[in-house]
Write an enzyme that holds these catalytic residues in place. Structure first.
Site, short mmCIF file in Angstrom:
data_model
loop_
_atom_site.label_atom_id
_atom_site.label_comp_id
_atom_site.label_asym_id
_atom_site.label_seq_id
_atom_site.Cartn_x
_atom_site.Cartn_y
_atom_site.Cartn_z
N ASP A 32 -16.19 6.11 -16.09
CA ASP A 32 -15.93 7.44 -16.65
C ASP A 32 -17.21 8.14 -17.11
O ASP A 32 -17.31 8.61 -18.26
CB ASP A 32 -14.98 7.32 -17.87
CG ASP A 32 -13.76 6.47 -17.61
OD1 ASP A 32 -13.21 6.56 -16.51
OD2 ASP A 32 -13.35 5.73 -18.52
N GLU A 242 -5.48 13.00 -14.50
CA GLU A 242 -6.37 12.70 -15.64
C GLU A 242 -7.80 13.08 -15.24
O GLU A 242 -8.04 13.61 -14.15
CB GLU A 242 -6.32 11.20 -15.99
CG GLU A 242 -6.84 10.31 -14.87
CD GLU A 242 -6.77 8.83 -15.16
OE1 GLU A 242 -6.18 8.41 -16.17
OE2 GLU A 242 -7.32 8.06 -14.33
O1 FUB Z 1 -11.37 4.27 -18.73
C1 FUB Z 1 -10.02 4.32 -19.11
C2 FUB Z 1 -9.29 5.36 -18.34
O2 FUB Z 1 -9.34 5.06 -16.95
C3 FUB Z 1 -9.88 6.74 -18.44
O3 FUB Z 1 -9.62 7.39 -19.66
C4 FUB Z 1 -9.27 7.35 -17.26
O4 FUB Z 1 -9.83 8.58 -16.90
C5 FUB Z 1 -9.47 6.26 -16.21
O5 FUB Z 1 -10.75 6.31 -15.66
#
Ligand code: FUB
Length: 339
Positions: A32, A242
């Site tokens: 991320d 997301e």
């Molecule tokens: O790293 C945890 C979660 O996985 C993140 O918040 C999402 O975007 C995905 O990458």
């Protein structure tokens, strides 16, 4: 920081363009990556993946991260410096577990680290911590941002100085449990569960002048198709899942995000940072691993995409960050990246 800055061996030995699409960091698992240019350097604010030996599930419990490191590079392809651990979950009074994807911003001599974590009730909130330097350490506020929920804060400062936070993620990110403005613990585990309804939207709120709170009610980031209709819940290849990011190019707003369970990076273009935006396509095909999460910066006249995959571990919860070039084509669309 209690750890000495270290150089990254991979980038040190890399020659030519090998740094593009090679793991940037090999001694810790990172994911991320939110990148920014601060003080003429590139700073990266990633998640720090760990192996907590929690079985993999759709709720994301196996992503059990506890702290953050900050990294910097003088330029793309340069040595990567690890500035050490800059914030630990045990230092955040309201946070219990799962320090997921963070982002950072700067205003008036202060650097801000925005991060999601689950509170004592296992509800994701978004917190903020401050520092005098881009490399921390960061001191957290005692409470999460009032009115914040879900995950994946992405903070964008427009050319007029206004700053906005985009946030949200479905499934383990809990966005689907906030459809009525309050948390529904019995709510859906996935989305609205009716394919014909408009898809759940990423959220956006303008930040206050001190960058510590929302200045106005949270709004939906509406994504329209070419006919002006909102994308639908069942439009799995295109709908928001997301990992949002906003960048501005030639006066237009490019909102990009992950489609999650269909594994693409997609984008939509609009005339305002608050939307609505019109869906423009995919710009990255699936990576190795369950999904990716990206950021976009301009450095020395070129555009770059930071993202992650699982090249080093082969495990979805132990990821490594990478960078590659991003190209805006003459018609304003993004050139497809095949990782
Ligand atoms: O790293 C945890 C979660 O996985 C993140 O918040 C999402 O975007 C995905 O990458």
């Amino acid at each position: 920081c209690d750890e000495k800055p270290k150089e990254n061996k991979n980038t040190e030995k890399s020659g030519g363009k090998k740094y593009l699409t090679s793991p940037l960091i090999e001694d810790l698992f990172t994911a991320d990556p939110s990148a920014h240019v601060f003080e003429n350097k590139i700073y990266i604010y990633p998640s720090h993946d760990i192996d907590a030996e929690i079985p993999e599930n759709d709720n994301g419990d196996h992503f059990a991260m506890k702290d953050y490191h900050v990294y910097s590079m003088d330029s793309i392809g340069g040595k990567v410096t690890d500035h050490g651990m800059v914030l630990d979950v045990s230092d955040v009074p309201w946070a219990k577990r799962q320090m997921w994807a963070p982002d950072a911003a700067y205003k008036d001599g202060t650097y801000f680290l925005y991060f999601p974590a689950k509170d004592a009730n296992d509800i994701f909130r978004i917190g903020v911590a401050t520092s005098d330097t881009p490399y921390g350490p960061f001191k957290p506020q005692k409470e999460p941002i009032l009115g914040s929920f879900s995950i994946d804060p992405a903070v964008f400062t427009d050319t007029d100085g206004s700053t906005y936070m985009y946030f949200g993620g479905i499934w383990g990110g809990q966005l689907q449990r906030w459809t009525n403005g309050i948390y529904d613990s019995e709510g859906s585990m996935t989305d609205l569960e009716v394919d014909s309804l408009p898809a759940l939207s990423c959220k956006v709120a303008k930040l206050s002048s001190n960058m510590l709170k929302f200045d106005e009610p949270v709004r939906d980031v509406i994504i329209l198709d070419s006919l002006g209709q909102e994308l639908r819940t069942g439009d799995y290849d295109r709908r928001f899942f997301e990992g949002s990011w906003m960048h501005k190019y030639h006066g237009k707003y490019y909102f990009s995000y992950s489609t999650g369970d269909t594994h693409y990076l997609a984008y939509a273009i609009g005339e305002s940072p608050l939307g609505p935006l019109t869906y423009a396509g995919h710009f990255m095909t699936p990576v190795q691993g369950w999904t990716t999460h990206h950021s976009i910066i301009e450095s020395n006249g070129k555009w770059y995409l930071f993202y992650h995959d699982t090249e080093l571990s082969g495990k979805t919860w132990l990821r490594n960050i990478k960078v590659t070039e991003l190209e805006h084509l003459p018609d304003g669309t993004l050139k497809m990246i095949y990782p």
